[in-house]
Design a protein around this motif. Structure first.
Motif, PDB file in Angstrom:
ATOM      1  N   LEU A  19      50.054  52.966  38.302  1.00 61.52           N
ATOM      2  CA  LEU A  19      48.859  53.980  37.868  1.00 61.52           C
ATOM      3  C   LEU A  19      49.589  55.288  37.803  1.00 61.52           C
ATOM      4  O   LEU A  19      49.827  55.750  38.860  1.00 61.52           O
ATOM      5  CB  LEU A  19      47.873  53.803  38.728  1.00 61.52           C
ATOM      6  N   PHE A  20      49.834  55.704  36.771  1.00 61.94           N
ATOM      7  CA  PHE A  20      50.589  57.061  36.348  1.00 61.94           C
ATOM      8  C   PHE A  20      49.202  58.312  36.714  1.00 61.94           C
ATOM      9  O   PHE A  20      48.091  57.952  36.254  1.00 61.94           O
ATOM     10  CB  PHE A  20      50.770  57.502  35.090  1.00 61.94           C
ATOM     11  N   ALA A  21      49.601  59.418  37.230  1.00 65.85           N
ATOM     12  CA  ALA A  21      48.613  60.288  37.413  1.00 65.85           C
ATOM     13  C   ALA A  21      49.158  61.771  37.366  1.00 65.85           C
ATOM     14  O   ALA A  21      50.366  62.006  37.529  1.00 65.85           O
ATOM     15  CB  ALA A  21      47.945  60.007  38.960  1.00 65.85           C
ATOM     16  N   ILE A  22      48.333  62.875  37.359  1.00 71.45           N
ATOM     17  CA  ILE A  22      48.638  64.156  37.429  1.00 71.45           C
ATOM     18  C   ILE A  22      47.845  64.692  38.547  1.00 71.45           C
ATOM     19  O   ILE A  22      46.723  64.666  38.644  1.00 71.45           O
ATOM     20  CB  ILE A  22      48.304  64.538  36.044  1.00 71.45           C
ATOM     21  N   THR A  31      50.115  55.403  44.471  1.00 74.23           N
ATOM     22  CA  THR A  31      49.906  53.975  45.085  1.00 74.23           C
ATOM     23  C   THR A  31      49.283  54.360  46.173  1.00 74.23           C
ATOM     24  O   THR A  31      48.062  54.872  46.284  1.00 74.23           O
ATOM     25  CB  THR A  31      51.408  53.424  45.302  1.00 74.23           C
ATOM     26  N   ASP A  32      49.906  54.021  47.308  1.00 76.10           N
ATOM     27  CA  ASP A  32      49.191  54.500  48.788  1.00 76.10           C
ATOM     28  C   ASP A  32      49.224  55.945  48.864  1.00 76.10           C
ATOM     29  O   ASP A  32      48.582  56.664  49.574  1.00 76.10           O
ATOM     30  CB  ASP A  32      49.829  53.799  49.678  1.00 76.10           C
ATOM     31  N   ALA A  33      50.157  56.554  48.051  1.00 75.26           N
ATOM     32  CA  ALA A  33      50.192  57.992  48.332  1.00 75.26           C
ATOM     33  C   ALA A  33      50.874  58.457  46.881  1.00 75.26           C
ATOM     34  O   ALA A  33      50.946  57.588  46.003  1.00 75.26           O
ATOM     35  CB  ALA A  33      51.590  58.443  49.215  1.00 75.26           C
ATOM     36  N   PHE A  34      50.770  59.797  46.559  1.00 80.33           N
ATOM     37  CA  PHE A  34      51.365  60.442  45.260  1.00 80.33           C
ATOM     38  C   PHE A  34      52.837  60.298  45.312  1.00 80.33           C
ATOM     39  O   PHE A  34      53.392  61.171  45.988  1.00 80.33           O
ATOM     40  CB  PHE A  34      50.491  61.543  44.740  1.00 80.33           C
ATOM     41  N   ASP A  35      53.589  59.923  44.447  1.00 82.04           N
ATOM     42  CA  ASP A  35      55.144  59.818  44.187  1.00 82.04           C
ATOM     43  C   ASP A  35      55.168  60.834  43.165  1.00 82.04           C
ATOM     44  O   ASP A  35      55.232  60.496  41.991  1.00 82.04           O
ATOM     45  CB  ASP A  35      55.694  58.274  44.217  1.00 82.04           C
TER      46      ASP A  35
END
Length: 275
Positions: A19-22, A31-35
Motif C-alpha cells: 500500500l503506497f502512501a504520502i 505497512t506496520d510503519a511508514f517506510d
C-alpha cells in the motif's frame, strides 16, 4: 472455465500487495510503519504505482506537475498542460490522471510508456463534469463519477483502444443497498477485481463503503469505522483483495479478507494500491 484462465489479466500475475502512501509530502510504503521512498526533495500530494510496484507516478503538492519513473530511481517530469492534477492510476503500464484544462474543465490524460501524453476523448452528456474515475485491470472498462445539475452519478463505460483512447457508452449504475435504499452521491471508486467495484457513497443519509458487481447488482455495505471515508483504493485480485480508505483526518483503515477493518496509519495525505 479453467481453460480460460489465461485470458484473465488477474490470473496471470499477482500484483504487488504494498500500500503506497504520502505523509507530509513524502511518498512511501505503509505497512506496520511508514517506510519513505526517495523523493528528490519535492513535496507530493498524490501517487500511483504500477502492477508490480516497480514504477510510480507522483503529483506534486501544487498539483501542476506529474513525475513518473522507477520507485527508487530518477523520476521524469511529464508535460501535461493541466492543473489540479489528481487521482493518478496505472493500467497495464500506462498512467492515467485527471486534471483541469485551461478552461477549468476536467479531462482525462494518459501517459504512455515513453512519457508522451494523449487526452482521452469522452462521449459524455453536455454540462457534466468528471469527478472521479477508475479504469478496470484489463483497460477495457472505466468507472466514471460524473457531476451535473442532478448531483454525482456513478456509471461504467467502455474504453476503445484507439489513438487517442476513447470512452463510449457510459451507463449509470442503479445502486440499491441491502435495505433497498439507493446508494447515491458516490465520491470515490476503485476496481476490486475484474468484475466488481469498491466505492464510497451515501445510503439512508449515512456515508459508507460498498462493493458491487459491475452491473450494479450484489451490493454490500462494508460498514466502515465511525470516521467518514474520503477516498478509496483496492488491490484488484480474483475474488477481490484488500480495500483501504483514507479519512478526511488522514487515518487509513484497511478491510482484510472480507472480515474486519484495521487501523493501519495516521496523518496520511494519499493512499493507493498497485494497478
Amino acid at each position: 472455465m479453467s481453460t480460460q484462465q489465461g485470458y484473465q489479466v488477474l490470473s496471470r500475475a499477482v500484483p504487488s500487495s504494498e500500500l503506497f502512501a504520502i505523509r507530509e509530502g513524502v511518498p512511501g510504503i505503509l505497512t506496520d510503519a511508514f517506510d519513505p521512498l526517495s523523493h528528490g526533495g519535492i513535496a507530493y500530494a498524490d501517487l500511483a504505482s504500477s502492477f508490480d510496484g516497480g514504477t510510480i507516478a507522483l503529483v506534486d503538492e501544487t498539483r501542476t506537475q506529474l513525475f513518473t519513473g522507477p520507485r527508487n530511481g530518477l523520476l521524469t517530469a511529464v508535460e501535461t498542460g493541466l492543473t489540479n492534477l489528481r487521482r493518478p492510476q496505472f493500467v497495464l503500464g500506462v498512467a492515467w490522471v485527471l486534471g483541469d484544462d485551461a478552461t477549468g474543465r476536467p479531462v482525462l490524460l494518459r501517459v504512455l510508456r515513453d512519457t508522451t501524453t494523449e487526452q482521452v476523448i469522452l462521449d459524455d452528456e453536455p454540462g457534466e463534469r468528471i469527478e472521479g474515475f477508475a479504469v478496470s485491470p484489463t483497460g477495457s472498462r472505466i468507472a466514471l463519477i460524473l457531476a451535473g445539475p442532478g448531483g454525482r452519478k456513478l456509471g461504467v463505460a467502455t474504453v476503445m483502444s484507439t489513438t487517442p483512447a476513447r470512452v463510449v457508452a457510459w451507463r449509470e449504475l442503479a445502486l440499491l443497498s441491502g435495505g433497498k435504499s439507493p446508494v447515491t452521491d458516490v465520491t470515490s471508486v476503485a476496481w476490486a477485481d475484474e468484475m466488481s467495484l469498491a466505492l464510497i457513497g451515501t445510503a439512508d443519509a449515512d456515508l459508507s463503503v460498498f462493493t458491487t458487481k459491475v452491473d450494479g447488482s450484489g451490493i454490500q455495505d462494508l460498514s466502515p469505522p465511525s470516521e467518514e471515508p474520503a477516498s478509496i483504493t483496492a488491490l484488484a485480485r480474483q475474488g477481490g483483495g484488500p480495500i483501504a480508505v483514507l479519512t478526511d483526518g488522514g487515518t487509513v483503515w484497511r478491510y482484510d479478507a472480507r472480515t474486519r477493518w484495521s487501523r493501519i496509519g495516521d496523518d496520511m495525505d494519499a493512499i493507493g494500491y498497485s494497478g
